[in-house]
Design a protein around this motif. Structure first.
Motif, PDB file in Angstrom:
ATOM      1  N   GLU A   1       0.845  -1.198   0.000  1.00 54.60           N
ATOM      2  CA  GLU A   1       0.000   0.000   0.000  1.00 54.60           C
ATOM      3  C   GLU A   1       0.879   1.247   0.000  1.00 54.60           C
ATOM      4  O   GLU A   1       1.857   1.331   0.755  1.00 54.60           O
ATOM      5  N   THR A   2       0.534   2.204  -0.844  1.00 55.70           N
ATOM      6  CA  THR A   2       1.292   3.448  -0.953  1.00 55.70           C
ATOM      7  C   THR A   2       0.321   4.612  -0.939  1.00 55.70           C
ATOM      8  O   THR A   2      -0.672   4.602  -1.675  1.00 55.70           O
ATOM      9  N   ASP A   3       0.589   5.592  -0.130  1.00 55.81           N
ATOM     10  CA  ASP A   3      -0.288   6.755  -0.032  1.00 55.81           C
ATOM     11  C   ASP A   3       0.021   7.719  -1.178  1.00 55.81           C
ATOM     12  O   ASP A   3       1.084   8.333  -1.227  1.00 55.81           O
ATOM     13  N   LEU A   4      -0.917   7.834  -2.112  1.00 57.15           N
ATOM     14  CA  LEU A   4      -0.741   8.710  -3.264  1.00 57.15           C
ATOM     15  C   LEU A   4      -1.626   9.947  -3.187  1.00 57.15           C
ATOM     16  O   LEU A   4      -1.722  10.708  -4.154  1.00 57.15           O
TER      17      LEU A   4
ATOM     18  N   GLU B   1      -3.145  -6.045  -8.888  1.00 63.23           N
ATOM     19  CA  GLU B   1      -2.142  -6.563  -7.964  1.00 63.23           C
ATOM     20  C   GLU B   1      -1.418  -7.784  -8.517  1.00 63.23           C
ATOM     21  O   GLU B   1      -0.244  -7.997  -8.232  1.00 63.23           O
ATOM     22  N   SER B   2      -2.108  -8.560  -9.379  1.00 62.31           N
ATOM     23  CA  SER B   2      -1.526  -9.820  -9.840  1.00 62.31           C
ATOM     24  C   SER B   2      -1.574 -10.015 -11.349  1.00 62.31           C
ATOM     25  O   SER B   2      -0.894 -10.899 -11.873  1.00 62.31           O
TER      26      SER B   2
ATOM     27  N   TYR C   1      -0.216   2.018  -9.320  1.00 65.34           N
ATOM     28  CA  TYR C   1      -1.118   1.281  -8.446  1.00 65.34           C
ATOM     29  C   TYR C   1      -0.333   0.793  -7.237  1.00 65.34           C
ATOM     30  O   TYR C   1       0.587  -0.013  -7.366  1.00 65.34           O
ATOM     31  N   LYS C   2      -0.693   1.293  -6.055  1.00 66.16           N
ATOM     32  CA  LYS C   2       0.029   0.943  -4.831  1.00 66.16           C
ATOM     33  C   LYS C   2       1.520   1.117  -5.086  1.00 66.16           C
ATOM     34  O   LYS C   2       1.958   2.184  -5.494  1.00 66.16           O
ATOM     35  N   SER C   3       2.340   0.085  -4.871  1.00 67.64           N
ATOM     36  CA  SER C   3       3.785   0.216  -5.077  1.00 67.64           C
ATOM     37  C   SER C   3       4.212  -0.168  -6.495  1.00 67.64           C
ATOM     38  O   SER C   3       5.410  -0.259  -6.775  1.00 67.64           O
TER      39      SER C   3
END
Length: 428
Positions: free
Chosen positions: A27-30, A253-254, A187-189
């Motif tokens: 998870e990454t705060d964007l 994610e995948s 997207y996220k990381s």
């Protein structure tokens, strides 16, 4: 794997499963990026800007806050992250792919980084209307990311905020029909990049810090040009892309296929837009269709073709300006045509929606502003930019940013313009 059909020389895609790579998606705060325009079509990837005071009418003689020259050519749009406005370009005379950054306030050059030297595609493998730098940069506040077609491969490069290359990675081979066009999305990381092509298309998830491939999935053998978009639909994150006679939803994610729906055409250029649980998209070649899909099924469709420009929606209506200059409004719920209006001219740029107005530029350098409403076309303004405009606008902190062209042929010069308050010239 999504089965697409093609007839070119094939380069089998080596798939990498998300669990196989050993790279975790974090998870990454964007949210800090929301006040800028950090990737193709903005924070949500849909061309919708937060409401705020931005110019509606302007005069090039008095209302350009600053202008800055861009060497070479490119159709990638500007992005705005932090204090920087960033674009990519290809300078064929020097055999260079470059990334340029300008100060957001003054337009002064901050860095000019050579991404590649040499390795340009054969001119026969590029559409006459296209450039070697069609993709828009993406930025996360730490790095700027660019996908390029070079030496018959797609490379992704990360550049830091002072212009130093942090990493560069080849993500796969690319057999070109008309060149490379998709823009990367965050997207996220991960950074996610599409590379559909007749030799063997693929989607790739890349770790933004290391540049290593987290997953790669094959997409078949069709030349198509759309960028992916990520949206949360019914509480689930989905990566959505058109092309190959279908729209497909993946897990970002995948890379796992979540659903796929036959629609539109073999080749598409525009990026899908999402409102609630509805997805809207248009195209293409050789067939033509504008479509609304929900839960993997068609809700409505028509035979309208909007090929290069993407759509835009306010959730109640869907708006479009076709390549040949016809503006459309459909009701989002059922696709009923509310109105259409011939603007004239030709368009490649995708529309921007802000403050209930739609901004869209034509290939003759005019920017139309019209009301985003369903009871008829209402033109607010028709403003002059320069001699042409292929790229789509960015908006941040009350200012508009356009990549435009002046002159034609060998004398054509590209320029970045900021429309806001008093005029200055960053090159003086």
């Amino acid at each position: 794997m999504v089965a697409l059909v093609g007839c070119k020389k094939k380069n089998p895609v080596t798939e990498i499963a998300a669990g196989q790579s050993g790279i975790s998606v974090v998870e990454t705060d964007l949210t800090d990026l929301a006040d800028g325009w950090h990737q193709w079509r903005g924070f949500s990837g849909d061309g919708v800007a937060p409401d705020g005071e931005i110019p509606v009418t302007w005069d090039p003689a008095s209302d350009f806050k600053w202008t800055a020259k861009i060497p070479g050519r490119g159709h990638g749009s500007p992005i705005v992250v932090g204090d920087l406005v960033v674009v990519a370009t290809a300078v064929k005379s020097d055999d260079q792919f470059r990334m340029l950054a300008f100060d957001r306030e003054s337009g002064q050059a901050k860095f000019d980084t050579v991404i590649h030297r040499g390795g340009f595609p054969n001119p026969n493998d590029i559409h006459p209307k296209a450039t070697y730098a069609n993709s828009t940069v993406a930025g996360d506040g730490k790095y700027f990311y660019l996908a390029t077609f070079n030496n018959e491969r797609v490379y992704v490069t990360a550049v830091d905020t002072v212009g130093e290359i942090v990493w560069q990675n080849e993500i796969g081979r690319f057999v070109s029909k008309f060149g490379y066009a998709p823009s990367p999305v965050l997207y996220k990381s991960l950074l996610i990049v599409a590379a559909d092509n007749g030799g063997g298309g693929y989607l790739v998830g890349i770790d933004r810090i290391s540049g290593e491939i987290a997953w790669r999935i094959a997409r078949g053998n069709v030349d198509t040009y759309s960028s992916p978009v990520i949206a949360n639909i019914g509480g689930r994150d989905e990566l959505i892309i058109t092309g190959g006679d279908q729209m497909v939803g993946y897990s970002p994610e995948s890379g796992e296929v979540l659903w796929q729906t036959p629609c539109i055409s073999e080749a598409t250029c525009g990026t899908a837009v999402v409102s609630g649980n509805k997805i809207f998209a248009s195209g293409g070649y050789p067939d033509k269709e504008t479509v609304c899909i929900s839960e993997g099924k068609k809700v409505w469709s028509n035979r309208t073709k909007v090929y290069e420009p993407s759509l835009v929606t306010d959730g109640v209506h869907v708006f479009a300006v076709s390549d040949d200059g016809i503006a459309y409004c459909w009701r989002a719920e059922d696709g009923q045509e509310m109105w259409k209006k011939r603007l004239g001219g030709n368009f490649s740029s995708s529309p921007l929606l802000c403050n209930g107005n739609i901004y869209v530029a034509d290939l003759s350098g005019n920017c139309y502003v019209f009301a985003a409403k369903g009871d008829g076309y209402e033109q607010i303004a028709k403003n002059r930019l320069r001699d042409d405009c292929y790229a789509s606008p960015a908006v941040a902190s009350g200012r508009l940013y356009f990549r435009v062209g002046l002159g034609s042929g060998d004398s054509r010069q590209e320029e970045l313009i900021c429309i806001g308050e008093a005029q200055t010239n960053a090159d003086e």
